[in-house]
Design a protein around this motif. Structure first.
Motif, short mmCIF file in Angstrom:
data_model
loop_
_atom_site.label_atom_id
_atom_site.label_comp_id
_atom_site.label_asym_id
_atom_site.label_seq_id
_atom_site.Cartn_x
_atom_site.Cartn_y
_atom_site.Cartn_z
N ALA A 93 43.36 26.44 45.05
CA ALA A 93 43.72 25.90 43.74
C ALA A 93 43.17 26.76 42.60
CB ALA A 93 43.20 24.47 43.60
N MET A 94 42.19 27.61 42.91
CA MET A 94 41.60 28.47 41.88
C MET A 94 42.33 29.80 41.75
SD MET A 94 37.55 27.78 42.58
CE MET A 94 37.09 28.49 40.99
N LEU A 95 43.34 30.02 42.57
CA LEU A 95 44.06 31.30 42.56
C LEU A 95 45.51 31.14 42.15
CD1 LEU A 95 42.59 32.80 45.87
CD2 LEU A 95 42.15 33.61 43.53
N THR A 96 45.82 30.08 41.44
CA THR A 96 47.22 29.83 41.07
C THR A 96 47.68 30.69 39.89
OG1 THR A 96 46.48 27.96 39.72
CG2 THR A 96 47.21 27.47 41.97
N ASP A 97 46.77 31.24 39.10
CA ASP A 97 47.13 32.13 37.98
C ASP A 97 47.40 33.52 38.54
OD1 ASP A 97 47.33 33.78 35.80
OD2 ASP A 97 45.48 33.10 34.84
N PRO A 98 48.64 34.03 38.46
CA PRO A 98 48.96 35.34 39.04
C PRO A 98 48.13 36.49 38.50
CG PRO A 98 50.96 34.14 38.50
CD PRO A 98 49.83 33.37 37.90
N LYS A 99 47.55 36.33 37.31
CA LYS A 99 46.73 37.41 36.75
C LYS A 99 45.38 37.49 37.46
CE LYS A 99 44.78 39.15 32.40
NZ LYS A 99 44.61 38.93 30.95
N ALA A 127 45.75 38.52 51.47
CA ALA A 127 44.46 37.93 51.10
C ALA A 127 43.38 38.53 51.99
CB ALA A 127 44.49 36.41 51.26
N MET A 128 42.32 39.03 51.37
CA MET A 128 41.22 39.64 52.10
C MET A 128 39.91 39.00 51.65
SD MET A 128 42.26 43.70 52.20
CE MET A 128 43.78 44.20 53.01
N HIS A 129 39.21 38.44 52.63
CA HIS A 129 37.94 37.76 52.35
C HIS A 129 36.82 38.42 53.15
CE1 HIS A 129 34.78 34.89 51.95
NE2 HIS A 129 34.88 34.44 53.19
N VAL A 130 35.76 38.83 52.45
CA VAL A 130 34.60 39.43 53.12
C VAL A 130 33.31 38.90 52.50
CG1 VAL A 130 35.78 41.57 53.80
CG2 VAL A 130 34.61 41.45 51.59
N ILE A 167 45.81 29.25 51.22
CA ILE A 167 46.25 30.22 50.20
C ILE A 167 47.74 30.52 50.37
CG2 ILE A 167 46.07 32.65 49.52
CD1 ILE A 167 43.03 32.35 49.90
N HIS A 168 48.17 30.76 51.60
CA HIS A 168 49.58 31.09 51.81
C HIS A 168 50.48 29.87 51.65
CE1 HIS A 168 48.76 35.20 52.71
NE2 HIS A 168 47.93 34.88 53.69
N ARG A 169 49.93 28.69 51.79
CA ARG A 169 50.71 27.47 51.60
C ARG A 169 50.91 27.14 50.13
NH1 ARG A 169 47.34 24.24 54.18
NH2 ARG A 169 47.89 25.23 56.16
N PHE A 170 49.87 27.39 49.32
CA PHE A 170 49.89 26.94 47.93
C PHE A 170 50.01 28.06 46.90
CE2 PHE A 170 47.37 23.64 50.21
CZ PHE A 170 48.26 22.60 50.06
N CYS A 171 49.83 29.31 47.29
CA CYS A 171 49.87 30.43 46.35
C CYS A 171 50.87 31.46 46.85
CB CYS A 171 48.49 31.07 46.19
SG CYS A 171 47.20 29.94 45.64
N GLY A 172 52.14 31.24 46.58
CA GLY A 172 53.17 32.13 47.08
C GLY A 172 53.05 33.56 46.61
#
Length: 251
Positions: free
Chosen positions: A158-164, A105-108, A95-100
């Protein structure tokens, strides 16, 4: 003196304190998964240097000084002493490499978010203010591929590239939320779990749902996005409670 005034000689101290508070409250609210799950926060301009929790340390014990400082572009990270959990590295490193734009990021695997992610239809309809918060602002991952090692992490990123899109309902897995700051991201995580609980409990009644119109759902989501300082004040209050209790989170 507040415990938040005790600052060891570590870089990014305030960011560490905010992260530690988020870990402690995630555990207190039972949104955690024992010694699994991970939070991360970028600390440099391009987002590739980030703080993350140590490998398999319980959220309720994490202190500001415990957090790892990692480089998403360092291929030898997992071979070094004190290496992070491999799945945390795979998911958060990607995520930090591809989604600046995903600074935090929080995952639970919180209960209600995971129940939602386990349904054949994992959409979250806008049936109240909290559920409307996420209207048109989440993505559903329909292709769970097992533990989030590097290839799976890259696929998810790749699914988080849209900033919205700042929430990913991870089918068969849990939830990932992203944001600009710890306060924003934790606030979003908290309200997503509340929203998922409201929806799951509404389904349990077996009664028809009162779903908001698209127009009102979007209006509500925009109003909440623009609501002044709720996330900042939320985290500040949580830290104040921890300080009053004499917690060692900020050490």
């Amino acid at each position: 003196m507040s415990v938040t005034d005790l600052r060891p000689n570590l870089d990014y101290w305030q960011e560490r304190v905010d992260m530690a508070a988020a870990f402690r409250w995630t555990a207190r609210l039972n949104l955690h998964e024992g010694v699994a799950n991970h939070f991360s926060l970028s600390v440099n301009d391009d987002g590739t240097k980030f703080l993350m929790n140590p490998n398999q340390m319980h959220f309720s014990r994490i202190k500001a000084s415990d957090l790892l400082l990692l480089d998403a572009n360092d291929p030898d990270t997992l071979d070094k002493p004190g290496a992070p959990d491999p799945t945390a590295w795979g998911l958060h490193g990607s995520i930090h490499r591809f989604c600046g734009h995903a600074r935090c990021a929080m995952h639970v695997h919180s209960i209600h978010a995971t129940v939602l992610a386990s349904l054949a239809d994992s959409r979250l309809p806008p049936i109240d203010q909290n559920t409307a918060t996420f209207y048109n602002r989440y993505v559903i991952d329909e292709e769970f591929g097992g533990l989030a090692f590097e290839s799976e992490g890259k696929r998810c990123a790749a699914m988080l590239t849209d900033p919205k899109v700042k929430t990913m309902i991870m089918g068969n897995h849990g939830v990932m939320v992203i944001g600009d700051t710890v306060a924003e991201t934790f606030n979003r995580l908290y309200y997503f779990e509340r929203a998922a609980e409201t929806y799951i409990r509404a389904l349990q009644t077996g009664q028809p749902l009162r779903v908001l119109s698209d127009e009102i759902a979007e209006k509500t989501a925009q109003e909440l996005e623009e609501y002044p300082e709720q996330d900042v004040r939320h985290l500040a209050e949580l830290k104040a409670i921890l300080d009053d209790e004499g917690s060692n989170y900020a050490s």
